[in-house]
Write a protein that holds these residues in place. Structure first.
Motif, PDB file in Angstrom:
ATOM      1  N   GLY A 125      54.733 -10.978  13.437  1.00 22.35           N
ATOM      2  CA  GLY A 125      53.077 -10.907  13.376  1.00 22.35           C
ATOM      3  C   GLY A 125      52.684  -9.691  12.597  1.00 22.35           C
ATOM      4  O   GLY A 125      51.984  -9.652  11.779  1.00 22.35           O
ATOM      5  N   TRP A 126      53.252  -8.386  13.281  1.00 18.71           N
ATOM      6  CA  TRP A 126      52.879  -7.664  12.338  1.00 18.71           C
ATOM      7  C   TRP A 126      53.628  -6.763  11.778  1.00 18.71           C
ATOM      8  O   TRP A 126      54.855  -6.286  11.473  1.00 18.71           O
ATOM      9  CB  TRP A 126      52.553  -6.444  13.113  1.00 18.71           C
ATOM     10  N   PHE A 127      53.544  -6.590   9.955  1.00 19.77           N
ATOM     11  CA  PHE A 127      53.832  -6.124   8.913  1.00 19.77           C
ATOM     12  C   PHE A 127      53.330  -4.961   8.562  1.00 19.77           C
ATOM     13  O   PHE A 127      52.874  -5.020   7.654  1.00 19.77           O
ATOM     14  CB  PHE A 127      54.470  -7.159   8.086  1.00 19.77           C
ATOM     15  N   MET A 128      54.138  -3.233   8.157  1.00 13.60           N
ATOM     16  CA  MET A 128      53.821  -2.945   7.567  1.00 13.60           C
ATOM     17  C   MET A 128      54.744  -2.288   6.528  1.00 13.60           C
ATOM     18  O   MET A 128      55.710  -2.213   6.716  1.00 13.60           O
ATOM     19  CB  MET A 128      53.959  -1.571   8.854  1.00 13.60           C
ATOM     20  N   LEU A 129      53.800  -1.560   5.621  1.00 11.55           N
ATOM     21  CA  LEU A 129      54.493  -1.393   3.921  1.00 11.55           C
ATOM     22  C   LEU A 129      53.969  -0.162   4.321  1.00 11.55           C
ATOM     23  O   LEU A 129      53.372   0.866   4.854  1.00 11.55           O
ATOM     24  CB  LEU A 129      52.872  -1.976   3.050  1.00 11.55           C
ATOM     25  N   PRO A 130      55.059   0.991   3.653  1.00 12.55           N
ATOM     26  CA  PRO A 130      55.218   2.166   3.767  1.00 12.55           C
ATOM     27  C   PRO A 130      54.361   2.648   2.533  1.00 12.55           C
ATOM     28  O   PRO A 130      53.609   2.060   1.154  1.00 12.55           O
ATOM     29  CB  PRO A 130      56.444   2.029   2.559  1.00 12.55           C
ATOM     30  N   ASN A 131      53.400   4.283   3.206  1.00 10.24           N
ATOM     31  CA  ASN A 131      52.093   4.483   2.213  1.00 10.24           C
ATOM     32  C   ASN A 131      52.601   6.331   2.822  1.00 10.24           C
ATOM     33  O   ASN A 131      51.978   6.714   3.636  1.00 10.24           O
ATOM     34  CB  ASN A 131      51.068   3.641   2.521  1.00 10.24           C
ATOM     35  N   PRO A 132      53.221   7.456   2.217  1.00 12.64           N
ATOM     36  CA  PRO A 132      53.429   8.266   1.901  1.00 12.64           C
ATOM     37  C   PRO A 132      52.639   8.936   1.489  1.00 12.64           C
ATOM     38  O   PRO A 132      52.228  10.366   1.838  1.00 12.64           O
ATOM     39  CB  PRO A 132      54.831   8.796   2.109  1.00 12.64           C
ATOM     40  N   VAL A 133      51.225   8.325   0.286  1.00 13.67           N
ATOM     41  CA  VAL A 133      50.818   9.312  -0.486  1.00 13.67           C
ATOM     42  C   VAL A 133      49.387   9.697   0.400  1.00 13.67           C
ATOM     43  O   VAL A 133      48.781  10.782   0.107  1.00 13.67           O
ATOM     44  CB  VAL A 133      50.299   8.697  -1.306  1.00 13.67           C
ATOM     45  N   TYR A 134      48.645   8.663   1.197  1.00 15.57           N
ATOM     46  CA  TYR A 134      47.534   9.283   1.972  1.00 15.57           C
ATOM     47  C   TYR A 134      47.151   8.126   2.959  1.00 15.57           C
ATOM     48  O   TYR A 134      47.805   7.195   2.984  1.00 15.57           O
ATOM     49  CB  TYR A 134      46.314   8.489   1.195  1.00 15.57           C
ATOM     50  N   GLY A 135      46.433   8.114   4.595  1.00 15.40           N
ATOM     51  CA  GLY A 135      45.864   7.815   5.194  1.00 15.40           C
ATOM     52  C   GLY A 135      45.872   8.268   6.482  1.00 15.40           C
ATOM     53  O   GLY A 135      46.138   9.810   6.877  1.00 15.40           O
ATOM     54  N   THR A 136      45.794   7.317   7.432  1.00 13.01           N
ATOM     55  CA  THR A 136      45.230   8.100   9.028  1.00 13.01           C
ATOM     56  C   THR A 136      46.936   8.751   9.129  1.00 13.01           C
ATOM     57  O   THR A 136      46.694   9.386  10.511  1.00 13.01           O
ATOM     58  CB  THR A 136      45.159   7.176   9.835  1.00 13.01           C
ATOM     59  N   GLY A 137      48.097   8.259   8.855  1.00 15.22           N
ATOM     60  CA  GLY A 137      49.025   8.480   9.279  1.00 15.22           C
ATOM     61  C   GLY A 137      49.507  10.339   9.045  1.00 15.22           C
ATOM     62  O   GLY A 137      50.828  10.697   9.899  1.00 15.22           O
ATOM     63  N   LEU A 138      48.668  10.547   7.962  1.00 17.04           N
ATOM     64  CA  LEU A 138      49.259  12.062   7.602  1.00 17.04           C
ATOM     65  C   LEU A 138      48.670  12.694   7.995  1.00 17.04           C
ATOM     66  O   LEU A 138      47.409  12.962   7.554  1.00 17.04           O
ATOM     67  CB  LEU A 138      49.038  11.646   6.183  1.00 17.04           C
ATOM     68  N   LYS A 139      49.431  13.725   9.295  1.00 18.93           N
ATOM     69  CA  LYS A 139      48.432  14.447  10.541  1.00 18.93           C
ATOM     70  C   LYS A 139      49.446  14.683  11.146  1.00 18.93           C
ATOM     71  O   LYS A 139      50.315  14.226  11.799  1.00 18.93           O
ATOM     72  CB  LYS A 139      47.017  13.567  11.417  1.00 18.93           C
ATOM     73  N   GLY A 140      48.399  16.416  11.569  1.00 19.62           N
ATOM     74  CA  GLY A 140      49.691  16.929  12.933  1.00 19.62           C
ATOM     75  C   GLY A 140      50.515  17.890  12.502  1.00 19.62           C
ATOM     76  O   GLY A 140      50.627  18.010  10.517  1.00 19.62           O
ATOM     77  N   GLY A 141      49.894  19.074  12.847  1.00 17.72           N
ATOM     78  CA  GLY A 141      50.869  20.271  12.738  1.00 17.72           C
ATOM     79  C   GLY A 141      52.466  20.401  12.602  1.00 17.72           C
ATOM     80  O   GLY A 141      52.699  19.327  13.584  1.00 17.72           O
ATOM     81  N   VAL A 142      52.956  21.263  12.813  1.00 20.80           N
ATOM     82  CA  VAL A 142      54.791  20.877  12.729  1.00 20.80           C
ATOM     83  C   VAL A 142      54.882  20.907  14.268  1.00 20.80           C
ATOM     84  O   VAL A 142      55.203  20.214  14.617  1.00 20.80           O
ATOM     85  CB  VAL A 142      55.129  22.995  11.701  1.00 20.80           C
ATOM     86  N   ASP A 143      54.135  21.630  15.218  1.00 20.34           N
ATOM     87  CA  ASP A 143      54.656  22.310  16.613  1.00 20.34           C
ATOM     88  C   ASP A 143      54.038  20.794  16.992  1.00 20.34           C
ATOM     89  O   ASP A 143      54.780  20.584  18.337  1.00 20.34           O
ATOM     90  CB  ASP A 143      53.218  23.127  17.266  1.00 20.34           C
ATOM     91  N   GLU A 144      53.024  20.333  16.642  1.00 23.32           N
ATOM     92  CA  GLU A 144      52.281  18.571  16.582  1.00 23.32           C
ATOM     93  C   GLU A 144      53.736  17.541  16.930  1.00 23.32           C
ATOM     94  O   GLU A 144      54.394  16.829  17.687  1.00 23.32           O
ATOM     95  CB  GLU A 144      51.341  18.415  16.352  1.00 23.32           C
ATOM     96  N   ILE A 145      54.393  18.173  15.306  1.00 29.85           N
ATOM     97  CA  ILE A 145      55.396  16.810  14.839  1.00 29.85           C
ATOM     98  C   ILE A 145      56.761  17.449  15.336  1.00 29.85           C
ATOM     99  O   ILE A 145      57.868  16.259  16.113  1.00 29.85           O
ATOM    100  CB  ILE A 145      55.439  16.970  13.587  1.00 29.85           C
ATOM    101  N   PHE A 146      57.118  18.533  16.285  1.00 32.82           N
ATOM    102  CA  PHE A 146      58.534  19.290  16.277  1.00 32.82           C
ATOM    103  C   PHE A 146      57.914  19.537  18.030  1.00 32.82           C
ATOM    104  O   PHE A 146      57.671  20.454  17.462  1.00 32.82           O
ATOM    105  CB  PHE A 146      59.239  19.389  15.745  1.00 32.82           C
TER     106      PHE A 146
END
Length: 257
Positions: A223-244
């Motif tokens: 029902g929900w289908f996600m397309l790849p986008n590593p270029v821009y957008g709300t998913g590109l956030k977080g520093g090293v300590d937040e991600i790891f």
């Protein structure tokens, strides 16, 4: 940009997503004799991420609701210009000029045109819900036509951000849902499925966990289908300590000596 616009890997992921959407429409929706019991995949008013609710279709016609940019349409001209300029950050005025003048410098996301054509043949209405400006509706419709993704008619099968409106999409989704039963959605950002994912105070880890750690998890690919986008957008956030997180930290023992 190399990955999304130039790689076979990204093209394969996009085709995979669109194939999955079409298979879902055909097998899970199309083969049902009694479609009145099918439920919308758009969150009903009053839902939360922890308590999602979905309405039955009833007699409403069925629709597929899609984001535009980097979901069905690759903005090749704009992104090339970005690449040549180098780092500089998003410029809203330049994006507006792109919307107004770049309709013939785009291409369809791999797999999108075929999936949308198949959906239309089977009687599903294809509706675009985008944060592009309503002021450039004619040019956006022309871009979709140029890429073989149209037709799209404003306030019917094309819903765009009005002057002064915020960037969220839930209000427009609600208007679409009043007329149609939304049986599938596709996007490249979580906000293409619900604005609830983009709470301003959500930590990086909490936002990531909201995708797989709630009752919404079964919707991905169903029902929900996600397309790849590593270029821009709300998913590109977080520093090293937040991600790891600390428990994932490792250091090469050879370098410790």
């Amino acid at each position: 940009m190399q990955y999304l616009y130039g790689s076979g890997e990204a093209a394969a992921l996009s085709i995979q997503a669109w194939q999955a959407l079409w298979t879902y429409l055909r097998n899970e929706i199309g083969y049902r004799r009694d479609k009145s019991g099918v439920r919308s995949v758009a969150l009903a008013p009053g839902s939360t991420l922890d308590n999602p609710r979905f309405e039955a279709c009833g007699k409403r016609p069925m629709a597929v609701v899609l984001d535009i940019d980097e979901t069905v349409l690759l903005n090749l001209g704009y992104e090339r210009d970005e690449a040549m300029r180098g780092a500089g950050g998003y410029d809203a005025a330049r994006w507006s000029r792109w919307e107004a003048t770049g309709a013939d410098k785009v291409a369809a996301v791999p797999g999108a045109a075929e999936a949308l054509a198949a959906a239309r043949r089977e009687g599903f209405t294809v509706i675009f819900n985008s944060n592009r400006s309503v002021a450039t509706a004619a040019q956006t419709a022309a871009a979709l036509d140029h890429a073989g993704l149209g037709p799209a008619d404003l306030f019917d099968t094309l819903w765009l951000r009005g002057e002064g409106e915020p960037g969220g999409k839930d209000a427009r989704r609600a208007k679409i849902a009043q007329r149609y039963c939304i049986v599938a959605m596709a996007g490249d950002q979580l906000g293409d499925f619900s604005d609830l994912f983009n709470a301003p105070d959500a930590a990086v880890a909490a936002r990531r966990n909201s995708v797989g750690g709630t009752l919404l998890a079964p919707l991905w690919g169903a029902g929900w289908f996600m397309l790849p986008n590593p270029v821009y957008g709300t998913g590109l956030k977080g520093g090293v300590d937040e991600i790891f997180p600390p428990e994932s930290h490792w250091a090469d023992p050879q370098e410790k000596k």
